[in-house]
Design an enzyme around this catalytic site. Sequence first.
Site, short mmCIF file in Angstrom:
data_model
loop_
_atom_site.label_atom_id
_atom_site.label_comp_id
_atom_site.label_asym_id
_atom_site.label_seq_id
_atom_site.Cartn_x
_atom_site.Cartn_y
_atom_site.Cartn_z
N ASP A 478 0.83 -1.21 0.00
CA ASP A 478 0.00 0.00 0.00
C ASP A 478 0.86 1.26 0.00
OD1 ASP A 478 -2.34 1.47 0.10
OD2 ASP A 478 -3.19 0.31 1.73
N ASP A 548 -10.51 2.05 -3.73
CA ASP A 548 -11.09 1.81 -2.40
C ASP A 548 -12.61 1.81 -2.47
OD1 ASP A 548 -8.89 1.38 -0.87
OD2 ASP A 548 -8.74 3.41 -0.09
C1 GLA Z 1 -5.76 1.88 2.05
C2 GLA Z 1 -6.14 0.73 1.15
C3 GLA Z 1 -7.20 -0.10 1.82
C4 GLA Z 1 -6.69 -0.60 3.14
C5 GLA Z 1 -6.26 0.57 4.00
C6 GLA Z 1 -5.58 0.10 5.26
O1 GLA Z 1 -6.79 2.79 2.16
O2 GLA Z 1 -6.55 1.19 -0.08
O3 GLA Z 1 -7.57 -1.17 0.99
O4 GLA Z 1 -5.61 -1.47 2.92
O5 GLA Z 1 -5.35 1.42 3.32
O6 GLA Z 1 -5.16 1.16 6.04
#
Ligand code: GLA
Length: 749
Positions: A478, A548
């Site tokens: 990430d 997301d």
């Molecule tokens: C980001 C990612 C999510 C999740 C969060 C965790 O927003 O896109 O899928 O992994 O971080 O903090």
Amino acid sequence: MVTVNEKDMVFHLSNGRISYLLYVMESGALGHLYFGKALNPNGNYSHMVEKAHRPMTTYIKEGDLYTSYEHLRQEYPCYGTSDYRYPALEIQGGDGSRICNIQYQGYEIRNGKQALPGLPATYVEDENEAQTLQITLKDTWRNLEVVLSYSIFRDVDAVARSVRFVNLGEETFFLNRAMSMSVDFADADYESVQLSGAWSRERAVKVRELDAGVTAVSSTRGNSSHHHNPFLALKRKHTTEQSGDAYGFSLIYSGNFLAQAEVDNHSVLRVMLGINPFGFQWKLMPQESFVTPEAVMVYSPDGLNGMSRQFHRLYRRRLARGFWRDRERPVLINNWEATLFDYVEEDLLRFAEKAKECGIEMFVLDDGWFGSRCNDKSGLGDWKANRTKLPEGIKGLSENIEALGMKFGLWFEPEMVNKDSDFFRAHPDYILQTPGRSQSHGRNQFVLDFSRKEVVDAIYEQMYVILRDAKISYIKWDMNRSISECYSAAYPPDRQGEIFHRYILGVYDLHERLLRAFPELLIESCASGGGRFDAGMLYYAPQGWTSDDSDAIERLKIQYGTSFCYPLSCMGAHVSACPNGQVGRVTPIETRGNVAYTGAFGYELDLNGLSDAELETVKEQVAFYKKNRRLIATGDFYRLLSPFEGNFAAWEIAAPDGTRALVTVTRMLSEANGPYRRLPLRGLYAEKEYHIQGRYNAYDAYGDELMQYGLILEDKSSGQIIDGSGGCEDFLSVLYEITEKQRDAGSVI
Ligand code: GLA
């Protein structure tokens, strides 16, 4: 594939379907002639050089009023001649002069294609798959060598370009602008297509009519960004998804980029793509060289779908690489949307057990498992298990998951640190910052200075230990904020323009080292969803978390837009809980499944909270995906109805041999007494007879009927539009399985 007319010094790259033509001008500069559908290899293309005597310009040759570079189509324009359009190259000497004039020196043709040092790039597996033309130019005054590299692919209608600069002189100078490619098109009757958006609504398709001036998309954020993708297409006004000229330009790069179309006042169009000159300056000392990222140019006469299929083909098999490239991707379940930071090992095991019962193959533990991480304020940088949540550590948890018969995946955010972490307390100087100045935070986190090897080493060592000791098959990588206050305390003042690029080279280096140590590791890239969903990441991570926003209706647009450049095999797509966490919408689980099938499929919810009926559906979905995942990953993708243009979205995945297809039709809002609807399909074989299985309807038809007349979107039993709907549901989606008759469905792909 590359031919040279030595008499006129014309270079012709062609694979029989596309042609790219350039030539050496009388002045010694390189001129552009043509890019598009293949031209006769025996042509004499000199009539394509259009010159006119224009007033109010400047000429490079005394007495010759046809020698203004402003009015000649250039191949790699540089600042400081007589071209007033934006250049591809701008340098700056120690004397402050920015003048540059690069002249043809020679060429070389090689079979195959070379790798780019430290950078992601397309590749070939056998040297007959591509041929590479390298043209050397030189600014003799500065002793700067510029090597333009063009690789044409035998099986894909694409040309890959990059540029190498070598300082052969004794003086240091700077590259202020070093684009990966530039093309001067003979006219400007095009519309540009860009993929733009924001967090949770990435890569929306935006079309702009080109007109005099500059149309551009870019990133200044250090990541390619949610906001604009490093991609640009050109289409004629009448070009559709299925027919007409379409050009695509994609940068294999994950940092700051610029994609620009400039129409001059005589309707010549210059398209360029490369590292964003904003914030960029590279110091080139004597004997040093600099290589740009690779840009890929595609042409298709078959509309935007045709263009996308070329990108898909190339990126799926000759950009993505390694152990997972051609393997079926595991159906995974991720705990993030279900638990956020709040869980202990027992919860996770219950979660995984239920998933196993449904046939899911991998459990992915998301954020919150390390250091003091209980919210987003602390812990980033401390890549050791939080023993309060996970008493047996990651090793123990991963073994317990494997004992259930599942694979285990783990979340990391390697490039970031919270100030409240042991790592930051030990290395407060490891973040990007100007000492003494304040730094902005994003999600309470700060960006590690990945332009420094010792910083990358320190993170690598922590990750290496976990990956070595535990049973980890996958990581979700990430990156949850962009770079602000870009400055590295480790570099001198005259190298600060290099930091954005050096940062991304550090990111690539960490990927490369991890993959070398753990070649069977599957990496899924993520940057708050789709903030770094680009071709650069695909080289290391064959799949990425598309957004997301996991709402099925929003995902129609996001996945539709993403498919312009990127193959389905790389789009992470999950069924999540309802009401949806991002938009609060409640959609049928069938719709969520249908939309998520067209990607690297998984779940993002606690299955323990589902009803028995829903669990049965999940089991069926997992089984369906397993049966069809190879077709989904490798089939030809056709966008049929755009969610940006109406109430329906539809797409099709067809096996290249015409034996099978899957068609997904989603109606966003229910409608009363709608018109008859037919959906002409693509990619079938006219003479083959197919069996069509909808949700309730089943019938047989020939390929030509389905392609010419179309698939009927009507439930014959109820008379309502769209198969099986009962007609009154919002967010309804139907999946049609189309199979060539008298063939065993399992054996045809
Ligand atoms: C980001 C990612 C999510 C999740 C969060 C965790 O927003 O896109 O899928 O992994 O971080 O903090």
